[in-house]
Structures are given as C-alpha cells and as structure tokens.
Design a protein around this motif. Sequence first.
Motif, mmCIF file in Angstrom:
data_model
loop_
_atom_site.group_PDB
_atom_site.id
_atom_site.type_symbol
_atom_site.label_atom_id
_atom_site.label_comp_id
_atom_site.label_asym_id
_atom_site.label_seq_id
_atom_site.Cartn_x
_atom_site.Cartn_y
_atom_site.Cartn_z
ATOM 1 N N SER A 21 18.373 -11.375 2.063
ATOM 2 C CA SER A 21 18.294 -11.529 3.520
ATOM 3 C C SER A 21 18.275 -13.012 3.880
ATOM 4 O O SER A 21 17.924 -13.857 3.052
ATOM 5 C CB SER A 21 17.011 -10.874 4.025
ATOM 6 O OG SER A 21 15.902 -11.564 3.495
ATOM 7 N N PRO A 22 18.639 -13.341 5.128
ATOM 8 C CA PRO A 22 18.573 -14.750 5.553
ATOM 9 C C PRO A 22 17.202 -15.378 5.282
ATOM 10 O O PRO A 22 17.123 -16.536 4.884
ATOM 11 C CB PRO A 22 18.887 -14.674 7.047
ATOM 12 C CG PRO A 22 19.812 -13.510 7.159
ATOM 13 C CD PRO A 22 19.279 -12.507 6.162
ATOM 14 N N ARG A 23 16.126 -14.599 5.463
ATOM 15 C CA ARG A 23 14.812 -15.205 5.221
ATOM 16 C C ARG A 23 14.615 -15.545 3.732
ATOM 17 O O ARG A 23 13.940 -16.503 3.405
ATOM 18 C CB ARG A 23 13.664 -14.337 5.757
ATOM 19 C CG ARG A 23 13.411 -13.012 5.036
ATOM 20 C CD ARG A 23 12.038 -12.434 5.408
ATOM 21 N NE ARG A 23 10.983 -13.441 5.326
ATOM 22 C CZ ARG A 23 10.427 -13.869 4.184
ATOM 23 N NH1 ARG A 23 10.831 -13.378 3.037
ATOM 24 N NH2 ARG A 23 9.487 -14.776 4.209
ATOM 25 N N GLU A 24 15.246 -14.778 2.845
ATOM 26 C CA GLU A 24 15.154 -15.101 1.412
ATOM 27 C C GLU A 24 15.951 -16.371 1.062
ATOM 28 O O GLU A 24 15.537 -17.148 0.209
ATOM 29 C CB GLU A 24 15.637 -13.920 0.572
ATOM 30 C CG GLU A 24 14.684 -12.721 0.626
ATOM 31 C CD GLU A 24 15.236 -11.501 -0.091
ATOM 32 O OE1 GLU A 24 14.644 -11.105 -1.097
ATOM 33 O OE2 GLU A 24 16.273 -10.956 0.361
ATOM 34 N N TYR A 25 17.084 -16.571 1.733
ATOM 35 C CA TYR A 25 17.831 -17.820 1.534
ATOM 36 C C TYR A 25 16.995 -18.993 2.047
ATOM 37 O O TYR A 25 16.923 -20.049 1.412
ATOM 38 C CB TYR A 25 19.176 -17.788 2.280
ATOM 39 C CG TYR A 25 20.226 -16.925 1.618
ATOM 40 C CD1 TYR A 25 20.194 -15.539 1.731
ATOM 41 C CD2 TYR A 25 21.251 -17.489 0.867
ATOM 42 C CE1 TYR A 25 21.162 -14.738 1.132
ATOM 43 C CE2 TYR A 25 22.220 -16.703 0.258
ATOM 44 C CZ TYR A 25 22.166 -15.332 0.397
ATOM 45 O OH TYR A 25 23.122 -14.549 -0.214
ATOM 46 N N ALA A 26 16.353 -18.794 3.202
ATOM 47 C CA ALA A 26 15.537 -19.866 3.792
ATOM 48 C C ALA A 26 14.352 -20.189 2.879
ATOM 49 O O ALA A 26 14.044 -21.358 2.635
ATOM 50 C CB ALA A 26 15.057 -19.448 5.177
ATOM 51 N N GLN A 27 13.713 -19.157 2.366
ATOM 52 C CA GLN A 27 12.575 -19.381 1.463
ATOM 53 C C GLN A 27 13.030 -20.125 0.203
ATOM 54 O O GLN A 27 12.344 -21.041 -0.268
ATOM 55 C CB GLN A 27 11.915 -18.045 1.096
ATOM 56 C CG GLN A 27 10.623 -18.186 0.304
ATOM 57 C CD GLN A 27 9.546 -18.980 1.036
ATOM 58 O OE1 GLN A 27 9.232 -18.690 2.197
ATOM 59 N NE2 GLN A 27 9.003 -20.019 0.399
ATOM 60 N N ALA A 28 14.190 -19.743 -0.329
ATOM 61 C CA ALA A 28 14.725 -20.415 -1.527
ATOM 62 C C ALA A 28 14.973 -21.896 -1.232
ATOM 63 O O ALA A 28 14.720 -22.762 -2.078
ATOM 64 C CB ALA A 28 16.007 -19.738 -1.988
ATOM 65 N N ALA A 29 15.463 -22.195 -0.030
ATOM 66 C CA ALA A 29 15.726 -23.592 0.351
ATOM 67 C C ALA A 29 14.424 -24.375 0.439
ATOM 68 O O ALA A 29 14.339 -25.525 -0.011
ATOM 69 C CB ALA A 29 16.465 -23.634 1.686
ATOM 70 N N LEU A 30 13.421 -23.747 1.009
ATOM 71 C CA LEU A 30 12.106 -24.374 1.124
ATOM 72 C C LEU A 30 11.553 -24.659 -0.276
ATOM 73 O O LEU A 30 11.081 -25.758 -0.567
ATOM 74 C CB LEU A 30 11.190 -23.412 1.889
ATOM 75 C CG LEU A 30 10.054 -23.968 2.737
ATOM 76 C CD1 LEU A 30 10.551 -25.029 3.709
ATOM 77 C CD2 LEU A 30 9.389 -22.823 3.510
ATOM 78 N N ASP A 31 11.650 -23.670 -1.154
ATOM 79 C CA ASP A 31 11.165 -23.822 -2.528
ATOM 80 C C ASP A 31 11.924 -24.935 -3.265
ATOM 81 O O ASP A 31 11.369 -25.591 -4.141
ATOM 82 C CB ASP A 31 11.320 -22.506 -3.317
ATOM 83 C CG ASP A 31 10.440 -21.385 -2.760
ATOM 84 O OD1 ASP A 31 9.503 -21.689 -1.991
ATOM 85 O OD2 ASP A 31 10.697 -20.206 -3.096
#
Length: 261
Positions: A21-31
């Motif tokens: 999901s988009p939120r998982e891509y965003a979380q990966a970017a944050l990480d």
Amino acid sequence: MTGPLFDSHMHTPLCGHASGSPREYAQAALDAGLAGICFTDHMPMPAWYDAPWRMRLDQLAQYVQDVQEAQAEFAGRLDVRLGLEADFHPGTERFVEGVLGAHPWDYVIGSIHYIGAWGFDNPEFIAEYDSRDLAGLYRDYYALAEGAAKSGLFDSIGHLDLPKKFGHRDPDGYAALHALDVIAERGLALDFNTAGWRKPVAEAYPAPDLTRQAAERGIPFVLGSDAHTPGEVGHRFTDAIKQIHDVGGRIVTYQGRVRHG
Ligand SMILES: [Zn+2]
Ligand SMILES: [Zn+2]
C-alpha cells in the motif's frame, strides 16, 4: 553536496503489477532516511493501449485518494507527493493531456515502453530483439524519446536507455546524444532510475557515459527507484548519487510541476 533525498518514481497496486500500500512505501522511505517520495504510478491510457499494466481511467480518483491518505498520515515526517508515469506513444497525446489536466500533479515522467506495437521491455517478447537490427531499434527508440521531449507534456524522460534492459546495448550511441540535445533544449530532466541495477543489464538508467553526456548539457536528474514493492524504495541511492556527482550532475525534485534544487 546532496540536499534532502527524495525517491520520485514508485508505483501502487492500482497498476496491477505492484504490491504494497502507499503507506507501506511511505514507511519504507522513512525507514531508509529519505525526506520525501513521489508516487508515479502508470497512468491510464486509451483502453486499447497496454491495459493490463496500468490503472483504468475510472481508478484515477482512487489513486489520488490513496496517495492523499498517505500524505495526511505522514505529514510532518515525510513529504509525500503525487505524480504519474505517463507513456509517450504517438496518437495518444490528447488523451494524456486530458489526464494531466484532471489534477494538479507534482511530477510527470514521460516513458517509452513501446516501439510500434512491440512492448520491448516485456520479458515475454524478448525474442523480438533477435529479429531486429539493434542500431535501427535504438534510432527508432530515441526518435520517440525526442517526440516525448518535444510534446511538452512531461517533466522528465523515464529510464532513458531502457532497451538495454535485457543486455541489448546500443551499438553506436549517436541517436542517444541527439535525444539528449533535444531534452536539454526543451528543459526536461532525466529520471535517474535505479531499477536497471535489478535487471539483467545490471546498470542504472542512464548508463554512466550517458549520465556524463547529460550532465555536460546541463540536464538535471530526478532520483527514482521505480519501486514496485516497498522494499525497493530508495534502492541503491548511494550508488546513484555517486554516479551523478562523479560527472558533475545535479539532482532535483518536482513539486506542482516546478523544479526544485
Ligand atoms: Zn511498472
Ligand atoms: Zn515506473
């Protein structure tokens, strides 16, 4: 010097061949320590063009909503932007223009995935390379890249030397240089696309020599992983930055279709 890092090329499950999901891509970017991301999913095209590999027109509003939800959730922590990966295919320009006018996108990549009716980056049709003259293939391909640059529809050209994906390299290179002249003249950027490092060619798009030629023409680069899963976000950005900075290239991002950096 490198400012805050963005990954400006990634997909969502709406295109039918990406997961997470988009939120998982965003979380990966944050990480991964990135400052921001820009979603650039495969845009809707006329129904007859490459339909299994992209969202339908009636899914466009869903795409905008999905990304806006991630935007809200990560506000203050990660700058989430909303763009598109468009296709340049002669005859579809008016349709593309309509979709680009339907929403205030942050960034639009113009990619060439077809030469005529041949989807040349699809592993299913790889045998076609054997029946083509490679120099002619690249001439045809770069003529399309020039058409994309001249169309005025796009901010950057996607994965510039894509026909090398399976290892079929450009035997001469003149057409590529001419395309770079046109791209520079029209003020576009290049998608510096690290997906090439995950493909048989094992080289980012564009190749090191084309990166140099682009930098010499003042063409800036937009970093993109072309992630189709969250784990690919920010893929090999350290190597990408080195390849760009080694030749004096500049890294930029887009917001509201205005270049920054
Ligand atoms: Zn894709
Ligand atoms: Zn892509």
